[in-house]
Design a protein around this motif. Structure first.
Motif, PDB file in Angstrom:
ATOM      1  N   GLY A 123       0.995  -1.306   0.122  1.00 52.68           N
ATOM      2  CA  GLY A 123      -0.406   0.008   0.132  1.00 52.68           C
ATOM      3  C   GLY A 123       0.855   1.647   0.251  1.00 52.68           C
ATOM      4  O   GLY A 123       0.916   2.596  -0.197  1.00 52.68           O
ATOM      5  N   PRO A 127       1.343   3.475  -5.133  1.00 56.35           N
ATOM      6  CA  PRO A 127       1.043   4.672  -5.362  1.00 56.35           C
ATOM      7  C   PRO A 127       2.372   5.513  -6.064  1.00 56.35           C
ATOM      8  O   PRO A 127       2.326   6.509  -7.094  1.00 56.35           O
ATOM      9  N   PRO A 128       3.594   5.429  -5.354  1.00 55.72           N
ATOM     10  CA  PRO A 128       4.472   6.294  -5.112  1.00 55.72           C
ATOM     11  C   PRO A 128       5.159   5.680  -6.970  1.00 55.72           C
ATOM     12  O   PRO A 128       5.983   5.618  -7.806  1.00 55.72           O
ATOM     13  N   LEU A 130       3.337   3.727  -9.233  1.00 56.30           N
ATOM     14  CA  LEU A 130       2.359   4.239 -10.391  1.00 56.30           C
ATOM     15  C   LEU A 130       2.615   6.000 -10.713  1.00 56.30           C
ATOM     16  O   LEU A 130       2.047   5.750 -11.563  1.00 56.30           O
ATOM     17  N   ASN A 131       2.884   6.433  -9.744  1.00 53.79           N
ATOM     18  CA  ASN A 131       3.166   7.828 -10.125  1.00 53.79           C
ATOM     19  C   ASN A 131       4.606   8.190 -11.060  1.00 53.79           C
ATOM     20  O   ASN A 131       4.611   8.604 -12.385  1.00 53.79           O
TER      21      ASN A 131
END
Length: 137
Positions: A123, A127-128, A130-131
């Motif tokens: 988790g 996100p990083p 994916l960015n």
């Protein structure tokens, strides 16, 4: 005097001539005597052999009986020892069973915690990443 001496010797020898033994007679007599002795000796040896065989047979029976008694004693002692060992092993298993349950519980908890940690790390890192991927494309 010589004539009287010759007559006397002749008479003396004549007395013994009847008692002289021939070689054949002596051989036959000795052979018969030795044969008798051989038969007696063989008979005696056979009697002694029979006595020895009887005695050995008696000893074999005694030894077999004694060995059977000893085998029974050993079997009884080994059975008693087996019972003691089984009792001790069962006591050890009774003491180890709760420890095994505790270890299994710890393993389940550890797997659960590892799964939570993996989800937390995923988790936080997804996100990083994916960015970063979207910026690069």
């Amino acid at each position: 005097m010589a004539e009287i001496h010759a007559i006397t010797v002749g008479r003396a020898m004549g007395m013994y001539v009847d008692n002289l033994v021939t070689k054949e007679y002596l051989d036959a007599t000795l052979d018969a005597r030795f044969a008798q002795q051989s038969v007696m000796i063989e008979k005696r040896f056979a009697e002694q052999d029979a006595k020895f065989e009887k005695r050995f047979a008696e000893q074999d029976v005694k030894f077999d009986k004694r060995f059977a008694e000893q085998d029974a004693k050993f079997d009884k002692r080994f059975a008693e020892q087996d019972v003691k060992f089984d009792k001790r092993f069962n006591a050890l298993e009774d003491r180890i069973a709760p420890i095994e349950l505790a270890v299994q519980s710890i393993q389940v908890t550890q797997r659960f915690q590892s799964g939570l940690l993996l989800m937390l790390v995923a988790g936080l890192l997804v996100p990083p990443v994916l960015n970063l991927v979207t910026k690069l494309t």
